[in-house]
Design a protein around this motif. Structure first.
Motif, PDB file in Angstrom:
ATOM      1  N   ARG A   7      43.062  37.573  37.601  1.00 14.56           N
ATOM      2  CA  ARG A   7      43.738  38.612  38.304  1.00 14.56           C
ATOM      3  C   ARG A   7      44.639  39.482  37.558  1.00 14.56           C
ATOM      4  N   ASP A   8      45.374  38.883  36.609  1.00 19.48           N
ATOM      5  CA  ASP A   8      46.392  39.532  35.826  1.00 19.48           C
ATOM      6  C   ASP A   8      45.588  40.164  34.751  1.00 19.48           C
ATOM      7  N   LEU A   9      44.269  39.806  34.393  1.00 23.33           N
ATOM      8  CA  LEU A   9      43.474  40.437  33.340  1.00 23.33           C
ATOM      9  C   LEU A   9      42.959  41.633  34.030  1.00 23.33           C
ATOM     10  N   ALA A  10      42.649  41.570  35.177  1.00 19.67           N
ATOM     11  CA  ALA A  10      41.895  42.759  35.911  1.00 19.67           C
ATOM     12  C   ALA A  10      43.143  43.606  36.062  1.00 19.67           C
ATOM     13  N   ARG A  11      44.280  43.300  36.513  1.00 19.57           N
ATOM     14  CA  ARG A  11      45.397  44.348  36.722  1.00 19.57           C
ATOM     15  C   ARG A  11      45.949  44.933  35.242  1.00 19.57           C
ATOM     16  N   LEU A  12      45.501  44.084  34.279  1.00 17.18           N
ATOM     17  CA  LEU A  12      45.973  44.721  32.873  1.00 17.18           C
ATOM     18  C   LEU A  12      44.901  45.746  32.555  1.00 17.18           C
ATOM     19  N   ALA A  13      43.755  45.409  32.985  1.00 16.43           N
ATOM     20  CA  ALA A  13      42.629  46.554  32.565  1.00 16.43           C
ATOM     21  C   ALA A  13      42.945  47.699  33.432  1.00 16.43           C
ATOM     22  N   ARG A  14      43.359  47.764  34.782  1.00 17.47           N
ATOM     23  CA  ARG A  14      43.689  48.809  35.336  1.00 17.47           C
ATOM     24  C   ARG A  14      44.660  49.666  34.722  1.00 17.47           C
ATOM     25  N   ARG A  15      45.817  48.922  34.212  1.00 17.93           N
ATOM     26  CA  ARG A  15      46.979  49.587  33.803  1.00 17.93           C
ATOM     27  C   ARG A  15      46.587  50.059  32.531  1.00 17.93           C
ATOM     28  N   THR A  16      45.630  49.711  31.703  1.00 20.03           N
ATOM     29  CA  THR A  16      45.290  50.321  30.432  1.00 20.03           C
ATOM     30  C   THR A  16      44.575  51.609  30.790  1.00 20.03           C
ATOM     31  N   PHE A  17      43.799  51.612  31.912  1.00 24.02           N
ATOM     32  CA  PHE A  17      43.215  53.017  32.144  1.00 24.02           C
ATOM     33  C   PHE A  17      44.214  53.716  32.516  1.00 24.02           C
ATOM     34  N   ARG A 142      32.173  44.359  35.025  1.00 23.61           N
ATOM     35  CA  ARG A 142      32.908  43.122  34.265  1.00 23.61           C
ATOM     36  C   ARG A 142      34.187  42.568  35.254  1.00 23.61           C
ATOM     37  N   LEU A 143      34.634  43.667  36.058  1.00 27.73           N
ATOM     38  CA  LEU A 143      35.637  43.227  36.818  1.00 27.73           C
ATOM     39  C   LEU A 143      35.197  42.240  37.921  1.00 27.73           C
ATOM     40  N   ARG A 144      33.777  42.700  38.250  1.00 25.48           N
ATOM     41  CA  ARG A 144      33.123  41.909  39.541  1.00 25.48           C
ATOM     42  C   ARG A 144      32.971  40.672  38.778  1.00 25.48           C
ATOM     43  N   GLY A 145      32.441  40.245  37.532  1.00 30.13           N
ATOM     44  CA  GLY A 145      32.366  39.016  37.061  1.00 30.13           C
ATOM     45  C   GLY A 145      33.710  38.191  36.923  1.00 30.13           C
ATOM     46  N   LEU A 146      34.864  39.100  36.305  1.00 27.97           N
ATOM     47  CA  LEU A 146      36.039  38.331  36.342  1.00 27.97           C
ATOM     48  C   LEU A 146      36.421  37.968  37.925  1.00 27.97           C
ATOM     49  N   LEU A 147      36.456  38.601  38.680  1.00 24.88           N
ATOM     50  CA  LEU A 147      36.864  38.284  40.171  1.00 24.88           C
ATOM     51  C   LEU A 147      35.563  38.364  41.147  1.00 24.88           C
ATOM     52  N   PRO A 148      35.016  37.266  41.298  1.00 27.91           N
ATOM     53  CA  PRO A 148      33.795  37.067  42.212  1.00 27.91           C
ATOM     54  C   PRO A 148      34.233  37.549  43.742  1.00 27.91           C
ATOM     55  N   GLU A 149      35.680  37.368  44.062  1.00 27.06           N
ATOM     56  CA  GLU A 149      35.869  37.594  45.475  1.00 27.06           C
ATOM     57  C   GLU A 149      36.108  38.981  45.745  1.00 27.06           C
ATOM     58  N   ASP A 150      36.054  39.791  44.502  1.00 26.68           N
ATOM     59  CA  ASP A 150      36.281  41.521  44.714  1.00 26.68           C
ATOM     60  C   ASP A 150      34.864  41.997  44.410  1.00 26.68           C
ATOM     61  N   PRO A 151      34.015  41.954  45.405  1.00 27.66           N
ATOM     62  CA  PRO A 151      32.496  42.487  45.228  1.00 27.66           C
ATOM     63  C   PRO A 151      32.312  43.997  44.972  1.00 27.66           C
ATOM     64  N   ASN A 152      33.372  44.750  45.106  1.00 25.42           N
ATOM     65  CA  ASN A 152      33.243  46.231  45.055  1.00 25.42           C
ATOM     66  C   ASN A 152      34.474  46.761  44.272  1.00 25.42           C
ATOM     67  N   PRO A 153      34.743  46.351  42.797  1.00 27.67           N
ATOM     68  CA  PRO A 153      35.824  47.008  42.124  1.00 27.67           C
ATOM     69  C   PRO A 153      35.376  48.647  41.977  1.00 27.67           C
ATOM     70  N   GLY A 154      36.358  49.364  41.904  1.00 25.93           N
ATOM     71  CA  GLY A 154      36.282  50.699  41.648  1.00 25.93           C
ATOM     72  C   GLY A 154      35.754  51.683  42.805  1.00 25.93           C
ATOM     73  N   GLU A 155      35.288  50.929  43.737  1.00 24.18           N
ATOM     74  CA  GLU A 155      34.855  51.720  45.040  1.00 24.18           C
ATOM     75  C   GLU A 155      35.833  51.617  46.496  1.00 24.18           C
ATOM     76  N   ALA A 156      36.824  50.401  46.314  1.00 20.90           N
ATOM     77  CA  ALA A 156      37.879  50.452  47.542  1.00 20.90           C
ATOM     78  C   ALA A 156      38.815  51.720  47.612  1.00 20.90           C
ATOM     79  N   ALA A 157      39.126  52.056  48.818  1.00 18.03           N
ATOM     80  CA  ALA A 157      40.192  53.050  48.857  1.00 18.03           C
ATOM     81  C   ALA A 157      41.069  52.620  48.037  1.00 18.03           C
ATOM     82  N   GLY A 158      41.722  53.580  47.428  1.00 16.22           N
ATOM     83  CA  GLY A 158      43.013  53.423  46.657  1.00 16.22           C
ATOM     84  C   GLY A 158      42.915  52.552  45.304  1.00 16.22           C
TER      85      GLY A 158
END
Length: 788
Positions: A7-17, A142-158
């Motif tokens: 989850r920290d890596l996923a947050r870092l990817a969003r921060r990089t964006f 890649r985010l979906r593979g990193l966090l299987p519990e988050d099935p729709n990265p990039g689609e959720a509101a916000g």
């Protein structure tokens, strides 16, 4: 860097964006400022020109607040992201939803301005999706593979990765800075391009971060496949801004969802699309997602190889940063021996060269030596795949045999690049792949049509030979040499069809003259309108000058020059006509008109004939002029003072000095007129066939490459034609047959023919993609050959 959890890596990817977008804000504002200045310097109709000037004047005071507002939104999103929250934004001017006594929302009408802003954001979102969609898809996978519990990265509101979020931040900051919706629409194309490019870079940086941490180097696209109810017909795109957007559920279509509305299309444009789809053959529409299908072939190849060679990574660059290629000594020497052997067999007279099949067999034999010299399973797999690709190319009977033999000499240079840059197997736009595809597409139509073409001095085939020899001369340069010769080959094609190809030379010359004539006609019309704006000229004379005589002047300017004697004479005739049509109150003036009228009408007829007008159309125009002249005799026309007439004459004579350089003339689909009357023996202008093309088809029409071959069905003829010329902004496209017949399309008509299946590419897939399919079939049958 040590990360605590996925989850920290996923947050870092969003921060990089977000950081990448934040760093690019200044460049975005600067590019938009330059785009605004460029638009304001171009010629346009008065209303558009005034809006562009207004934007330039408003820019200095608003650009800094726009950048500041966008940066504030990005920093606020970064802060919320660090706290684990969800950034959000609302449409400008849209209040929070009110609630009733029972807690239920109270719905109210939304102001039209708010709806318009939402549409503007949706269009920007779609532009980002069109350009950066594949990077976004990879990142979400890649985010979906990193966090299987988050099935729709990039689609959720916000979610800050959602393109709609970036679009809304950009638009909200724009409006808050005092810029208007009209300003936005004036600069819309520039904004779309620049924001989409910035988003693409930001997604790329986030992908790169995850790749560096070993996250999902292989992308599984199956989660993005969502079945639609109707899979038999391609859904039309919106015909024009403001009509609304039809958003499909899922995949890249979901990227366009700037709002929750789905607006049904009931306009004339939608009706035209439906009409076209009803009469269009399925193969014509099936070509639209060709790039996606080609990319899927490469993805399948990488999956097959990766199952046998776990260390095979098609996205990791193993060569030197500057493009130089470093190989093990043994492999390098083996490649040099193979290269020398092939070169020795090809550098002989045409009749003594081996057949492509024999050369392919020898390369297969030498493949064993190369594999033995390889230092890793990845290198052996790369050698096998490249060998299979070139084996398929050498057996491609649709290529002239002489060309196939020269292509054989590219196998070692391509292998050298593929070993160092495995993305050759993963992307369609690798320069080595593009070079082979472009050369193959250009010579494809020559197969079977010319025997021993090289002996007849064909410049195209000589250029193929030169390109191969240039690549061979720089064995350690890698990607850079392929990119360099690709650019050179594209430039060669432009000159080749203009000067070096007998079949296309005349057609290209005529098409260029026609485009230049249109540019001159547009400028003459604009200047004449300015000149006569406050002059009391009879409406019939005014229409004749704008619609007919501007063409006559343009034809003279093309054949001679804007300042030639013939063109000056035609300008003087325009002044004489204006004088003749003004009110004549005295007997002397009337006698003078009667004396000057017969030679004037004769010269007018000659000018129209020189511009290609038929005798029937000349008579129609002269009859209309007679009506205007009769009004002058009955004093129904307005009087033009001698001073004003002298001023008009002087401005007409100086008209060529007022014209901008033709390279600066802005041609677009609105200013380019109907060219169907310009048919000649050597050039046919397509005027019928198909109906309104969709935006997707127009985009496809703009992407066609010089030299590509097509099957054209027009005027009860079916024949092979080659794209030989494209005009400025690609509004005109010339196709020529091997016999030299030229067929000219305007952009809309070209899109209609592609859509209706009346113009069909001879080859569904590029040369390297077809070769990849052939290699896949062999690998599926015997996957162990990768390591043997």
């Amino acid at each position: 860097m040590t990360l605590g959890s996925p989850r920290d890596l996923a947050r870092l990817a969003r921060r990089t964006f977000l950081d990448t977008v934040l760093r690019g804000t200044a460049s975005l504002v600067s590019a938009c400022a330059e785009g605004a200045r460029l638009l304001a310097s171009q010629t346009a109709e008065p209303g558009l020109y005034a809006r562009r000037r207004e934007l330039v004047l408003a820019w200095p005071a608003s650009s800094a607040p726009w950048a500041q507002g966008l940066n504030q939104s990005l920093r606020a999103a970064l802060d919320v992201l660090e706290r684990g929250g969800t950034p959000s934004t609302r449409p400008m001017g849209l209040p929070a939803t009110a609630e009733g006594a029972n807690g239920a929302p109270i719905f109210s009408l939304v102001d039209d301005a708010v709806v318009e802003l939402d549409l503007m954001a949706s269009r920007l979102t779609q532009a980002v999706a069109d350009k950066a969609g594949w990077q976004f898809t990879d990142l979400c996978s890649r985010l979906r593979g990193l966090l299987p519990e988050d099935p729709n990265p990039g689609e959720a509101a916000g979610d800050v990765l959602k393109p709609a979020m970036l679009s809304r931040w950009v638009l909200d900051a724009w409006m808050a800075a005092g810029l208007t919706a009209d300003h936005w629409k004036t600069l819309q194309n520039v904004l779309h391009d620049e924001v989409a490019a910035l988003a693409e870079e930001a997604y790329h940086e986030a992908n790169r971060l995850l790749l560096e941490h070993g996250v999902a180097p292989e992308i599984d696209l199956r989660p993005f496949i969502r079945r639609a109810r109707d899979v038999g017909i391609v859904q039309p795109m919106a015909p024009s801004p403001g009509v609304g957007s039809r958003v499909s559920g899922g995949g890249l279509g979901a990227l366009g969802a700037g709002s929750n509305r789905v607006t049904a299309m009931g306009s004339a444009g939608a009706v035209s699309y439906d009409e076209t789809r009803l009469m269009t053959q399925a193969p014509g529409l099936g070509r639209v997602p060709q790039a996606a299908r080609s990319q899927a072939v490469l993805g399948k190849l990488n999956q097959v190889v990766a199952r046998q060679v776990p260390g095979f990574d098609p996205t990791q660059l193993m060569g030197q940063p500057d493009g130089a290629v470093a190989l093990a000594t043994g492999l390098s020497q083996a490649m040099a021996r193979t290269e020398a052997a092939v070169r020795q067999q090809v550098d002989v007279p045409v009749g003594e060269r081996p057949e492509p099949a024999a050369l392919a067999r020898e390369l297969i034999e030498r493949k064993r030596e190369l594999k033995q010299a390889a230092g890793s399973p990845t290198e052996r797999a790369t050698i096998e795949v490249v060998a299979l690709l070139f084996q398929a190319i050498l057996m491609e009977e649709r290529l002239p045999a002489t060309v196939r033999v020269w292509f054989a000499r590219l196998q070692m240079p391509v292998l050298r690049v593929a070993v160092a840059e495995p993305d050759f197997f993963a992307t369609l736009d690798h320069p080595a792949r593009l070079l082979i595809d472009r050369m193959g597409a250009c010579v494809m139509g020559l197969a079977g049509a010319v025997e021993q073409p090289e002996t007849q001095g064909d410049l195209l085939l000589k250029e193929v030979r030169r390109v191969v020899q240039t690549v061979e001369a720089y064995p350690d340069t890698g990607r850079r040499v392929f990119q360099t010769v690709l650019v050179e080959f594209e430039k060669f094609l432009e000159n080749y069809f203009k000067e070096g190809n007998d079949a296309s030379r005349k057609g290209v010359s005529l098409a260029q003259q026609l485009e230049q004539r249109e540019a001159y006609a547009i400028q003459y019309t604009i200047e004449l309108r300015k000149m006569l704006e406050a002059v009391p000229v009879h409406e019939g004379i005014r229409e004749f000058l704008f619609k007919v005589w501007a063409d006559v002047l343009a034809q003279s300017a093309v054949l001679g020059a804007p300042g030639s004697d013939d063109t000056r004479e035609l300008k003087q005739m325009a002044a004489d006509l204006i004088w003749s049509a003004s009110a004549k109150n005295s007997r002397e003036e009337r006698n003078q008109v009667l004396q000057r009228l017969p030679p004037l009408l004769k010269l007018l007829r000659q000018g129209m004939a020189r511009a290609g007008l038929s005798a029937e159309r000349q008579e129609q125009h002269l009859k209309a002029l007679n009506v205007a002249l009769q009004a002058a005799f009955t004093a129904k026309s307005a009087t033009i003072s001698p001073e004003r007439l002298r001023e008009i004459t002087q401005r007409l004579n100086a008209l060529d000095q007022l014209l901008p350089e033709m390279d600066d003339v802005e041609l677009d689909t609105d200013t380019l007129r109907d060219l169907s009357g310009y048919d000649s023996e050597d050039l046919e202008v397509v005027a019928t066939g198909g109906t309104m093309p969709t935006p997707a088809m127009l985009a496809w029409a703009r992407e066609l490459k010089l030299g590509a071959w097509f099957q054209l069905d027009y005027r009860d003829r079916q024949e092979r034609v080659q794209l030989a010329w494209q005009g400025r902004n690609k509004l005109l496209a010339l196709f020529v047959s091997p016999q030299g017949r030229g067929v000219l399309f305007q952009l809309n008509r070209l899109g209609a023919f592609l859509q209706a299946g009346l113009l069909v590419p001879l080859e569904e897939e590029s040369l390297t993609v077809r070769a990849t399919r052939d290699a896949l079939a062999k690998l599926d049958a015997d996957p162990q050959r990768l390591l043997n």
